[in-house]
Design an enzyme around this catalytic site. Structure first.
Site, PDB file in Angstrom:
ATOM      1  N   LYS A 165       0.846  -1.203   0.000  1.00  0.00           N
ATOM      2  CA  LYS A 165       0.000   0.000   0.000  1.00  0.00           C
ATOM      3  C   LYS A 165       0.877   1.247   0.000  1.00  0.00           C
ATOM      4  O   LYS A 165       2.087   1.160   0.270  1.00  0.00           O
ATOM      5  CB  LYS A 165      -0.910  -0.025   1.236  1.00  0.00           C
ATOM      6  CG  LYS A 165      -0.150  -0.006   2.560  1.00  0.00           C
ATOM      7  CD  LYS A 165      -1.053  -0.311   3.754  1.00  0.00           C
ATOM      8  CE  LYS A 165      -0.251  -0.285   5.045  1.00  0.00           C
ATOM      9  NZ  LYS A 165      -1.067  -0.694   6.207  1.00  0.00           N
ATOM     10  N   TYR A 197      14.685  29.899   9.987  1.00  0.00           N
ATOM     11  CA  TYR A 197      13.391  30.530  10.297  1.00  0.00           C
ATOM     12  C   TYR A 197      13.194  30.706  11.796  1.00  0.00           C
ATOM     13  O   TYR A 197      13.577  29.844  12.596  1.00  0.00           O
ATOM     14  CB  TYR A 197      12.249  29.648   9.775  1.00  0.00           C
ATOM     15  CG  TYR A 197      12.025  29.778   8.291  1.00  0.00           C
ATOM     16  CD1 TYR A 197      11.628  31.006   7.728  1.00  0.00           C
ATOM     17  CD2 TYR A 197      12.197  28.692   7.452  1.00  0.00           C
ATOM     18  CE1 TYR A 197      11.415  31.119   6.363  1.00  0.00           C
ATOM     19  CE2 TYR A 197      11.972  28.795   6.085  1.00  0.00           C
ATOM     20  CZ  TYR A 197      11.586  30.020   5.557  1.00  0.00           C
ATOM     21  OH  TYR A 197      11.366  30.125   4.207  1.00  0.00           O
TER      22      TYR A 197
HETATM   23  C1  LIG Z   1      -0.189  -1.621   6.911  1.00  0.00           C
HETATM   24  C2  LIG Z   1      -0.725  -2.916   7.353  1.00  0.00           C
HETATM   25  C3  LIG Z   1       0.122  -4.035   7.495  1.00  0.00           C
HETATM   26  C4  LIG Z   1       1.620  -3.950   7.374  1.00  0.00           C
HETATM   27  O1  LIG Z   1       2.193  -3.447   8.565  1.00  0.00           O
HETATM   28  P1  LIG Z   1       3.785  -3.434   8.823  1.00  0.00           P
HETATM   29  O2  LIG Z   1       3.923  -2.932  10.201  1.00  0.00           O
HETATM   30  O3  LIG Z   1       4.342  -2.461   7.820  1.00  0.00           O
HETATM   31  O4  LIG Z   1       4.273  -4.800   8.587  1.00  0.00           O
HETATM   32  C5  LIG Z   1      -0.460  -5.262   7.790  1.00  0.00           C
HETATM   33  N1  LIG Z   1      -1.796  -5.373   7.958  1.00  0.00           N
HETATM   34  C6  LIG Z   1      -2.631  -4.323   7.854  1.00  0.00           C
HETATM   35  C7  LIG Z   1      -4.089  -4.519   8.072  1.00  0.00           C
HETATM   36  C8  LIG Z   1      -2.131  -3.054   7.568  1.00  0.00           C
HETATM   37  O5  LIG Z   1      -2.969  -1.999   7.521  1.00  0.00           O
END
Ligand SMILES: *Cc1c(COP(=O)(O)O)cnc(C)c1O
Length: 377
Positions: free
Chosen positions: A51, A272
């Protein structure tokens, strides 16, 4: 096997060569991390969570490499990500959408062989209805809320779904999943509570494979692993606890170039808000990376970059395109305009930088800006 041939890549440069900061993505290390994790959790399988454009590293490229290393299951957040990824992966690989379908997306997902993670009774009903137009039962993943209180079917709705799924020939539940809220805290009592709740719920769905663990969950007790691990950050070199094992390796190097070097006398403001004032004459370098590239402003007063292993503390606030670092520790002449310094690499991990910024590796990685020159090796 034409498809596999397409993944034989050469180092390529994407996004504006000539930028002042660059992100190198080590594809070979990513593949090694996948192999090591797959070995570690056997007989459970490893699904890749790609994702958010594979946490900013480029979902199409990352997914293709992992597929070539045997990964067949890929999780994305929404339908848009799934459709974008579909053409990079063969039809027989599984792409799952964590947020499920929004109403109206059913048919485009069905036609593209995309598998929804069903989180509500409505999503279940919409999918079952759409599926009636097709000959074969359509696969779904059922996500249940075992205690995180985010996405997933509520416990009280489980018997409804279970009864319904027995009578619904158009739908086939291929995986029962849930997500751990505290997997990165091994002793948190919620972990055991979620495991127990998952076992109870699994009783309603005999013979359906189970997925409970993300990266951190894979390193809890074996009972948390189920049949499929959903790994994101571990593959990308984020921090995971590997008791007694060599840690998974870093997958990225982030470097930025020196733009200007100068010495300021004592009592001069830097950056800044004049938030930093030199206490003594100080040699400073302006570095071409800023919050638009993903360096959080919360690094103010805490962050550093490295040159040949020497720590160069950030001084003053993080700007959009630049930071200022104190280079007094270096021999004069060590740096010149164009010299690259390490932001993430051998001396400063993703987790170190995240810690200084008061956040987690996931947020740093997904926040790295599109302006960075990206190099795949
Ligand atoms: C993002 C996500 C993962 C992956 O998590 P990591 O900590 O990056 O391994 C797994 N399951 C779900 C439902 C997620 O939203």
């Amino acid at each position: 096997m034409d498809w596999i041939k397409n993944t034989s890549w050469k180092p390529t440069i994407r996004h504006r060569p000539g930028g002042s900061a660059r992100l190198t993505i080590h594809i070979g290390t990513l593949a090694e991390n996948y192999d090591r994790l797959a070995n570690f959790v056997k007989p459970a399988r490893v699904a890749a969570v790609v994702k958010a454009d594979a946490y900013g590293l480029g979902a199409e490229r990352i997914a293709a490499v992992l597929f070539a290393h045997g990964c067949r299951d890929f999780f994305v957040a929404d339908c848009g990500e799934a459709l974008a990824l579909r053409s990079s992966l063969p039809d027989w690989s599984n792409i799952y959408v964590l947020s499920g379908m929004q109403p109206g997306q059913e048919h485009s997902c069905i036609q593209n062989g995309i598998i929804p993670v069903i989180n509500t009774l409505d999503q279940w009903a919409n999918w079952a209805l759409a599926a009636q137009a097709y000959d074969d039962p359509l696969p779904v993943v059922l996500q249940v809320d075992s205690g995180m209180g985010r996405l997933g079917i509520q416990p009280e709705d489980i018997p409804v779904i279970a009864g319904w799924s027995g009578e619904e020939p158009s739908v086939r539940i291929m995986l029962l999943m849930s997500h751990l809220a505290c997997a990165d805290e091994p002793h948190h009592p919620l972990n055991q509570a979620q495991l127990a709740e998952m076992r109870r719920i699994a009783g309603y769905f005999p013979n359906v494979p189970i997925s409970l663990a993300n990266s951190a969950g894979a390193f809890l007790e074996e009972s948390f692993r189920g049949d499929i691990i959903r790994a994101g950050i571990a593959l990308y070199g984020g921090p995971v606890r590997l008791d007694g094992l060599a840690p998974l390796d870093r997958v990225i190097d982030l470097e930025a170039s020196v733009i200007q070097i100068r010495t300021l006398p004592a009592g001069k403001a830097v950056g800044y808000g004049a938030a930093h004032v030199t206490r003594s004459p100080t040699r400073l370098a302006v570095i071409g990376i800023g919050y638009a590239d993903g360096l959080p402003r919360s690094l103010f007063g805490k962050g550093a970059v490295y040159w040949e292993g020497i720590r160069l503390p950030m001084v003053g606030r993080i700007s959009m395109d630049s930071i200022v670092v104190d280079v007094s520790a270096l021999p004069s002449g060590a740096l010149s305009p164009g010299t690259l310094v390490e932001v993430i690499g051998k001396h400063q991990s993703l987790a170190d930088l995240a810690g200084d910024a008061g956040t987690i590796a996931h947020e740093i990685l997904t926040g790295l800006g599109t302006r960075l020159e990206r190099i795949y090796r």
